[in-house]
Scaffold this motif. Structure first.
Motif, PDB file in Angstrom:
ATOM      1  N   ALA A  14       2.634 -10.621   1.425  1.00 43.21           N
ATOM      2  CA  ALA A  14       2.634  -9.404   2.366  1.00 43.21           C
ATOM      3  C   ALA A  14       1.970  -8.951   2.792  1.00 43.21           C
ATOM      4  CB  ALA A  14       3.312  -8.210   1.973  1.00 43.21           C
ATOM      5  N   LYS A  15       0.456  -8.463   2.177  1.00 45.78           N
ATOM      6  CA  LYS A  15      -1.174  -8.201   2.457  1.00 45.78           C
ATOM      7  C   LYS A  15      -1.672  -9.971   3.236  1.00 45.78           C
ATOM      8  CE  LYS A  15      -1.329  -4.843  -1.338  1.00 45.78           C
ATOM      9  NZ  LYS A  15      -2.224  -4.854  -3.080  1.00 45.78           N
ATOM     10  N   ASN A  16      -1.167 -10.462   2.634  1.00 43.75           N
ATOM     11  CA  ASN A  16      -2.218 -12.221   3.085  1.00 43.75           C
ATOM     12  C   ASN A  16      -1.536 -11.980   4.862  1.00 43.75           C
ATOM     13  OD1 ASN A  16      -3.775 -12.196   0.954  1.00 43.75           O
ATOM     14  ND2 ASN A  16      -2.318 -13.894   0.632  1.00 43.75           N
ATOM     15  N   LEU A  17      -0.235 -12.189   4.821  1.00 41.44           N
ATOM     16  CA  LEU A  17       0.235 -11.991   6.260  1.00 41.44           C
ATOM     17  C   LEU A  17      -0.346 -11.081   6.703  1.00 41.44           C
ATOM     18  CD1 LEU A  17       2.224 -13.656   8.391  1.00 41.44           C
ATOM     19  CD2 LEU A  17       4.375 -12.339   7.216  1.00 41.44           C
ATOM     20  N   GLN A  18      -0.268  -9.941   6.957  1.00 39.40           N
ATOM     21  CA  GLN A  18      -0.601  -8.763   7.458  1.00 39.40           C
ATOM     22  C   GLN A  18      -1.634  -8.677   8.055  1.00 39.40           C
ATOM     23  OE1 GLN A  18       0.455  -4.748   6.010  1.00 39.40           O
ATOM     24  NE2 GLN A  18      -1.529  -4.183   5.929  1.00 39.40           N
TER      25      GLN A  18
ATOM     26  N   CYS B  17      -0.024  -3.912  13.368  1.00 37.46           N
ATOM     27  CA  CYS B  17       1.166  -4.486  12.201  1.00 37.46           C
ATOM     28  C   CYS B  17       1.103  -4.136  11.325  1.00 37.46           C
ATOM     29  CB  CYS B  17       0.732  -5.612  12.251  1.00 37.46           C
ATOM     30  SG  CYS B  17       2.507  -7.483  11.723  1.00 37.46           S
ATOM     31  N   TYR B  18       2.496  -4.212   9.984  1.00 33.46           N
ATOM     32  CA  TYR B  18       2.220  -3.642   9.257  1.00 33.46           C
ATOM     33  C   TYR B  18       3.210  -4.697   8.315  1.00 33.46           C
ATOM     34  CZ  TYR B  18       0.755   0.312  10.962  1.00 33.46           C
ATOM     35  OH  TYR B  18       0.029   1.763  11.567  1.00 33.46           O
ATOM     36  N   VAL B  19       3.492  -5.056   6.792  1.00 32.06           N
ATOM     37  CA  VAL B  19       4.257  -6.092   6.752  1.00 32.06           C
ATOM     38  C   VAL B  19       3.985  -5.428   4.950  1.00 32.06           C
ATOM     39  CG1 VAL B  19       4.729  -8.982   5.562  1.00 32.06           C
ATOM     40  CG2 VAL B  19       2.688  -7.904   8.216  1.00 32.06           C
ATOM     41  N   VAL B  20       5.939  -5.859   4.887  1.00 33.09           N
ATOM     42  CA  VAL B  20       5.996  -4.988   4.018  1.00 33.09           C
ATOM     43  C   VAL B  20       7.453  -5.613   3.096  1.00 33.09           C
ATOM     44  CG1 VAL B  20       7.444  -3.466   2.787  1.00 33.09           C
ATOM     45  CG2 VAL B  20       6.095  -2.634   5.020  1.00 33.09           C
ATOM     46  N   PRO B  21       7.258  -6.370   1.692  1.00 33.82           N
ATOM     47  CA  PRO B  21       8.194  -6.889   1.083  1.00 33.82           C
ATOM     48  C   PRO B  21       9.999  -6.330   1.781  1.00 33.82           C
ATOM     49  CG  PRO B  21       6.472  -6.631  -0.436  1.00 33.82           C
ATOM     50  CD  PRO B  21       6.648  -5.959   1.020  1.00 33.82           C
ATOM     51  N   THR B  22      10.388  -7.483   2.349  1.00 39.15           N
ATOM     52  CA  THR B  22      12.509  -6.146   2.716  1.00 39.15           C
ATOM     53  C   THR B  22      12.719  -5.803   0.725  1.00 39.15           C
ATOM     54  OG1 THR B  22      12.414  -7.790   4.386  1.00 39.15           O
ATOM     55  CG2 THR B  22      14.936  -6.566   2.920  1.00 39.15           C
ATOM     56  N   LEU B  23      12.053  -6.430  -0.070  1.00 42.29           N
ATOM     57  CA  LEU B  23      12.875  -6.440  -1.406  1.00 42.29           C
ATOM     58  C   LEU B  23      12.836  -5.161  -1.504  1.00 42.29           C
ATOM     59  CD1 LEU B  23      13.816  -9.074  -1.370  1.00 42.29           C
ATOM     60  CD2 LEU B  23      13.597  -9.926  -3.185  1.00 42.29           C
ATOM     61  N   TRP B  24      11.375  -4.598  -1.687  1.00 41.61           N
ATOM     62  CA  TRP B  24      11.142  -3.250  -1.725  1.00 41.61           C
ATOM     63  C   TRP B  24      11.190  -2.141  -0.817  1.00 41.61           C
ATOM     64  CZ3 TRP B  24       5.523  -4.185  -3.012  1.00 41.61           C
ATOM     65  CH2 TRP B  24       4.548  -5.500  -3.965  1.00 41.61           C
ATOM     66  N   LEU B  25      12.098  -2.078  -0.420  1.00 35.83           N
ATOM     67  CA  LEU B  25      12.408  -1.204   1.216  1.00 35.83           C
ATOM     68  C   LEU B  25      12.802   0.336  -0.393  1.00 35.83           C
ATOM     69  CD1 LEU B  25      14.334  -2.617   3.563  1.00 35.83           C
ATOM     70  CD2 LEU B  25      12.551  -1.704   3.831  1.00 35.83           C
TER      71      LEU B  25
ATOM     72  N   GLN C  99      19.636  -0.204   6.375  1.00 36.17           N
ATOM     73  CA  GLN C  99      19.426   0.356   7.298  1.00 36.17           C
ATOM     74  C   GLN C  99      17.713   1.046   6.459  1.00 36.17           C
ATOM     75  OE1 GLN C  99      21.596   3.790   9.657  1.00 36.17           O
ATOM     76  NE2 GLN C  99      21.924   2.098  10.821  1.00 36.17           N
ATOM     77  N   SER C 100      17.472   1.083   7.096  1.00 34.81           N
ATOM     78  CA  SER C 100      15.710   1.987   6.062  1.00 34.81           C
ATOM     79  C   SER C 100      14.333   2.856   7.407  1.00 34.81           C
ATOM     80  CB  SER C 100      15.386   1.016   5.408  1.00 34.81           C
ATOM     81  OG  SER C 100      13.541   1.562   4.786  1.00 34.81           O
ATOM     82  N   SER C 101      14.399   3.866   7.013  1.00 30.50           N
ATOM     83  CA  SER C 101      13.194   4.616   7.758  1.00 30.50           C
ATOM     84  C   SER C 101      12.372   3.767   7.162  1.00 30.50           C
ATOM     85  CB  SER C 101      13.654   6.152   8.224  1.00 30.50           C
ATOM     86  OG  SER C 101      13.011   6.494   6.529  1.00 30.50           O
ATOM     87  N   LYS C 102      11.608   3.731   6.448  1.00 35.67           N
ATOM     88  CA  LYS C 102      10.283   3.224   5.377  1.00 35.67           C
ATOM     89  C   LYS C 102      10.245   2.301   5.245  1.00 35.67           C
ATOM     90  CE  LYS C 102      11.306   7.482   3.171  1.00 35.67           C
ATOM     91  NZ  LYS C 102      11.412   8.825   1.408  1.00 35.67           N
ATOM     92  N   TYR C 103       9.858   1.169   6.426  1.00 38.01           N
ATOM     93  CA  TYR C 103       9.834  -0.145   6.257  1.00 38.01           C
ATOM     94  C   TYR C 103       8.634  -0.525   7.052  1.00 38.01           C
ATOM     95  CZ  TYR C 103      11.280   0.068  11.033  1.00 38.01           C
ATOM     96  OH  TYR C 103      11.689   0.656  12.098  1.00 38.01           O
ATOM     97  N   LYS C 104       7.602   0.273   7.121  1.00 41.30           N
ATOM     98  CA  LYS C 104       5.911   0.651   8.037  1.00 41.30           C
ATOM     99  C   LYS C 104       5.247  -0.132   6.709  1.00 41.30           C
ATOM    100  CE  LYS C 104       8.377   2.404  11.099  1.00 41.30           C
ATOM    101  NZ  LYS C 104       8.237   3.426  12.528  1.00 41.30           N
ATOM    102  N   SER C 105       5.194   0.799   5.784  1.00 38.12           N
ATOM    103  CA  SER C 105       4.255   1.001   4.506  1.00 38.12           C
ATOM    104  C   SER C 105       4.560   0.559   2.995  1.00 38.12           C
ATOM    105  CB  SER C 105       3.777   2.194   4.792  1.00 38.12           C
ATOM    106  OG  SER C 105       2.825   2.999   3.598  1.00 38.12           O
ATOM    107  N   ILE C 106       3.371  -0.427   2.960  1.00 37.58           N
ATOM    108  CA  ILE C 106       4.281  -0.862   1.665  1.00 37.58           C
ATOM    109  C   ILE C 106       3.987   0.279   0.830  1.00 37.58           C
ATOM    110  CG2 ILE C 106       1.437  -2.244   1.523  1.00 37.58           C
ATOM    111  CD1 ILE C 106       3.149  -4.587  -0.044  1.00 37.58           C
ATOM    112  N   GLU C 107       3.077   0.969   0.547  1.00 38.23           N
ATOM    113  CA  GLU C 107       2.771   1.784  -0.054  1.00 38.23           C
ATOM    114  C   GLU C 107       3.281   2.958  -1.026  1.00 38.23           C
ATOM    115  OE1 GLU C 107      -1.087   1.151   2.200  1.00 38.23           O
ATOM    116  OE2 GLU C 107       0.370   1.446   2.670  1.00 38.23           O
ATOM    117  N   GLY C 108       4.864   2.770   0.714  1.00 40.31           N
ATOM    118  CA  GLY C 108       5.341   3.690  -0.245  1.00 40.31           C
ATOM    119  C   GLY C 108       6.735   3.404  -0.796  1.00 40.31           C
ATOM    120  N   SER C 109       6.572   1.751  -0.606  1.00 36.74           N
ATOM    121  CA  SER C 109       7.656   0.437  -1.228  1.00 36.74           C
ATOM    122  C   SER C 109       8.148   1.106  -3.002  1.00 36.74           C
ATOM    123  CB  SER C 109       7.428  -0.369  -0.713  1.00 36.74           C
ATOM    124  OG  SER C 109       6.041  -0.872  -1.535  1.00 36.74           O
TER     125      SER C 109
END
Length: 215
Positions: free
Chosen positions: A12-16, A153-161, A175-185
């Protein structure tokens, strides 16, 4: 931390990093002339208005620049309504799948559709391990000239929602409201995600059944 979780975070970090570099090279996307839109964007200034165009611009530029930004075996998805929009590999990595979303900069935080829950459940079940990422492009609507700015651009693993929720409507969307920040996943393995999603699908099915019984 399991190897699966560690690798998902690394991908995720590398793609971001790669996609942020790409956005800088794309620049603003012109939409129309002032004479064609005498009153500007008006109600069209919403992410869902331009999401398909945005997805195509990003996907084509990624494919065109894949070698330069370190993406191997880049392949656009065959279906427009599937779980992901494109797949690729980093050097020596397994296949990584990416779902492209858009979000308006400074917009309200809402629960947005990610994928149809049953299709997502089957997709993740069939892939072991499963590296599925959400790449959210933050956009701004420029008035003069009428254009879209690709800001971030923000990248987060879907499995981490962190807030897995299945809409009980017939669409059955995750549905999710928190798919933009890997820090809160919440870092999860494939099995942990499937367990959480299955539970929410059950809750949604029970709500649908209760509604039908009332009617």
């Amino acid at each position: 931390m399991s190897d699966e979780i560690e690798r998902a975070g690394e991908y995720a970090k590398n793609l971001q990093v790669a996609m942020r570099s790409l956005l800088n090279s794309i620049g603003n996307i012109p939409i129309g002339k002032e004479s064609q839109f005498p009153f500007g964007w008006r109600k069209a200034a919403k992410g869902r208005t331009v999401w398909r165009l945005l997805e195509e611009v990003v996907s084509q530029n990624l494919e065109n620049s894949a070698d330069k930004i370190g993406l191997d075996n880049f392949k656009p998805a065959e279906s427009e309504v599937g779980v992901y929009d494109f797949s690729f590999q980093f050097q020596n990595s397994p296949t990584i799948y990416v779902n492209v979303k858009s979000a308006v900069a400074g917009g309200r935080t809402n629960k947005d559709d990610i994928s149809k829950a049953p299709a997502l459940y089957k997709f993740v079940s069939d892939k072991s391990p499963c590296f599925l990422l959400i790449a959210t492009i933050e956009i701004k609507f420029i008035e003069n000239p009428l254009s879209i700015s690709l800001n971030e651009c923000y990248v987060v693993p879907t499995l981490w929602l962190p807030d897995i929720y299945v809409n009980p409507s017939n669409n059955g969307n995750l549905q999710s409201s928190k798919y933009k920040s890997i820090e809160g996943s919440i870092p999860r393995t494939r099995e942990q995600f499937l367990e959480a999603l299955e539970k929410e699908m059950g809750v949604a099915a029970a709500k649908r059944a209760a509604k039908r019984a009332k009617n």
